[in-house]
Each structure stands twice: as structure tokens, then as C-alpha cells.
Design an enzyme around this catalytic site. Sequence first.
Site, PDB file in Angstrom:
ATOM      1  N   ASP A  91      79.655  24.772 117.970  1.00  0.00           N
ATOM      2  CA  ASP A  91      78.696  24.845 119.071  1.00  0.00           C
ATOM      3  C   ASP A  91      79.357  24.540 120.421  1.00  0.00           C
ATOM      4  OD1 ASP A  91      76.637  25.419 117.345  1.00  0.00           O
ATOM      5  OD2 ASP A  91      75.818  23.392 117.305  1.00  0.00           O
ATOM      6  N   ASP A 244      71.761  12.082 108.689  1.00  0.00           N
ATOM      7  CA  ASP A 244      72.335  11.740 107.388  1.00  0.00           C
ATOM      8  C   ASP A 244      71.500  10.690 106.664  1.00  0.00           C
ATOM      9  OD1 ASP A 244      72.934   9.878 109.343  1.00  0.00           O
ATOM     10  OD2 ASP A 244      75.081   9.828 108.965  1.00  0.00           O
TER      11      ASP A 244
END
Length: 495
Positions: A91, A244
Amino acid sequence: MLVLQIVLIGLFGLCLLLLAGFSLTQWQLTRLARRAYAAPPEPEPVVPTEWPRLTVQLPLYNEQYVVERLLDACAALRYPAARLHVQVLDDSTDATVELVAARVAQYQARGLRIDHVRRPNRAGYKAGALAHGLTLTDGELIAIFDADFLPEPDFLERVVPHFFRDEPSGPRTGVVQTRWGHLNEEYSLLTTLQAFGLNAHFLVEQPGRQAGGHFLNFNGTGGIWRRSCIEDAGGWSADTLTEDLDLSYRAQLRGWRFRYLPQVAAPAELPATMDALKSQQFRWTKGAAETARKHLGAVWRSGQPFSTRLYATFHLLNSSVFVAILLMAVLSVPLVFVRALGAEQLRPAFRLASLFLLALGPLVFYFYTAWQQAVRYRTPPSPGFAGQLALFLAFSMGLSLHNARAVLLGLLGQRSAFIRTPKLGLLQRQGSWRGRHYRTERLLSGLTWLEGVLMLYFGGGIAAGLYLREFGLLPTHLLLTTGYGLVFYHSLRHA
């Protein structure tokens, strides 16, 4: 005035109680971890007759100083070539894009299945990139490495077989997480103290939770997911800063098993500048609070054993200890004057307030166990434990203002952008952050100056204690002054 003094001591005592609860939880995890280390090691898992299809995902955003070494390390991973797929989820908006394109073309020419994936926008940040990558691969297992990691060539060969330990009637393994190593632990005092704290998580908390059958967490990198586990748990989500931890809890609440391998290390670079460290700490502490806000209710409604729900609560609220530390620290200086005001009836309570350091007692056992294990796994000589512990506790207290703010924002549900931690390609004592450094926030924010004010404030607490001959809180104020001094000094130096 007496009522005010009682309220003051009452608030201080409440914070002390919360800190003692946190310390006792870490002490119990230490007992579980030591028991696990003392047990005979499990036999190595059998190598699968057919290796599963595996995708290595590398989420990137402006990583020009480390991306080439990352791609070289991942290209060197040993695994059947026909079953391996590497995805560079890029990105970036800087020179990283060209560096990646050149390296990917080089490895494609050598026959490696590697793709340079570019999205039209950065929607969802890291979670969005990982989710997008899943739509472009057929991998059954998904290994994830952040840009600052350098996995060893045998990483996949050592970790993948642990997915085949499952009992036929038991829950399947959804994640195998490995320990983080440190590429630049000896670079500076800042990196040494970070390594000291991270070792406690990876060498005590994670093994302790595993030994007790409690919830673990994927650490965002240096581990492998089973794709069906990700999908069954609802996929990656960007509604917290710790995607996460969020997915880890959703998966375990769905009955998936997590495994942790302290014997396998994934080396990584530690932040070398204060604003990079603060950026990382903000994301971790705020994200943990957001995840607690999102999942604590589901944890207590689940059918998990009471002990597992209790440990999960302390796990999710770990970062909230900074709020208690900050409030207790600010209240501790006025407490020095309680005796000077002549409130003899509050003298026993004042002595109780002086027990702050005793609440940290179980943490000595906790950190000492981590230090012992770090010496066992580490090749460089390890410096003295007592000095490292004192400096680490002081430094953690010095970060309490910054981290308490992040926790409160997370608990209140205030959204903020995912700010990545700058990686500068530093190895041990080699190289300099100067010339490679780029910032995550203003040079010197109002919060930084407030940290300097608190350094002087706690220094005043030392002076008041000496002048009034009230020494009960003197060690606490020494730690606080040192900690805020370290944080303020490094913030100025790196600005």
C-alpha cells in the site's frame, strides 16, 4: 480537609489494589510457564506426507529501508516450490513501490511464485490489505510477516508440522505463533528496554497461558494461520487498532486452538526513536482497550471455564494498568503532605500507601523468569537483571501518561487512524536513525511538554519527602522521575 485526605488515600488504595491484581495474575502465569519449561519437551511433530498450500503475506506501507531484506529473506524460505505463494501487499506511496517491483521481477524470473499486489486505496489499513490478499490466493495456510521481520530459511519447515498435531476429536489448530527475536536489541538503551519487556510477554505470558489452557493471541506477525480459521471467525476487521488480538479472540470463542512455540524465533527490528516507539505503544494500548470493549461481554457469556474468562479479562485489560499507574503517581505527591498536615488518624493509611512497590513484588518473579529464558535462547551476553528491571519499571511508568490517554480513547470508542511504526533497517549497533527518520506526529506535542512537567512534579515529590522526612514514597518518586526523565529526554533528542 479530612474528607479530602480520605478520598485521596481511598483513590490511591483502589489503584494499588488494581495493580496488585495485575501483578498477581502475572505471577500465576509465571508459575504456569515455569512448570511448562520444567516438563519434558513434546516430541517433534511428524513431517506431513504432503505439504499444504501456503501463502506468505507481507503487508507493507512505505518500508523503503527494510523491504529488500524482507523479500530476500522470504525468497530464501525452504518449502516445496509448487505449494508456496508469496504476496507482497504493498500500500506504499513512496520509493518502496519501485524497490518492490524490481525485487519481485527478479524473483519471478527465478521461478518463485510471488505477486506484487497494489490496492487502489488503503481502506482498512493492514487488516484491509490482509483481507484483500486472501481473495487472490488459494493458500490453505497463511504466514504473515511485517516489514521489519527476517524469518530464518527453515521457519516454515519448523512451524507447519505443528498444524498436524490435532487430535481427531479435539479442536483444530487455527494459529501457530512463534517468539519474536530482536535484530537490534543492543542498539541503544531504548531498544534494550523494549526487548526486556517483550521477552516477558513471549517467554512467560504466552507459555503460561498455553500451559493453563487459556486464550492466547496472535501477535500480528511471525505466525501462521489456517485459512479456514480466519474465515470461520469472520475474517480480518479494521474496527480496532489491534486486528490481530481481535481476530484471535473471535477465533478462540469459536473453539479454535492456538499453539505457541517459544523455541522458534522470528527476528525483528525494534523501534529506535521515541516517536516510533510511542506510535507503536499507542496502537497496542488503544487497540487492546478497543478489543476489550468489543469482546469482554462475549468472553463472560461464553462457556469457557471461569479461570479462562478471568485470565482473558486481565489479558484484554492489561493496558488499563497504565491508567491506574498514572492516577496513583499523580496522587502520590500530595500524599507526602498528609503527615505534614497533622492528620495522625490517617497515619496507618499513609503507611499503606507507601506499599506501592510491594504491589510490584510478584513482577520481579515474572521478569526474572523471562530474563532467565532470554539468557537461555540468546547468544550475546546478557547485562545484569536488577539494573534492567529497575530501568524498565521506571521507563514503563514514564510512558503512563501517553499510554493511559490511548487506553481511555479506546475504552470510550473514539476512532483513530492506523499509524504504522517506522522501520529504519538498523542492526545491533550498526547504522543511524538520522537521515532515515520520518515522523508519525508533530515534533514536540503538548503531551511531550506535559511529560516534562511531570518529571519536575515527581522530582518535587522527592524533595518534599526528604524535607519532611517522609521516605515511604521516595523509591516510587525516584522511579517516576527517572522514567519521565528518560521519556522526555529521548523525545527531545529524537525531535
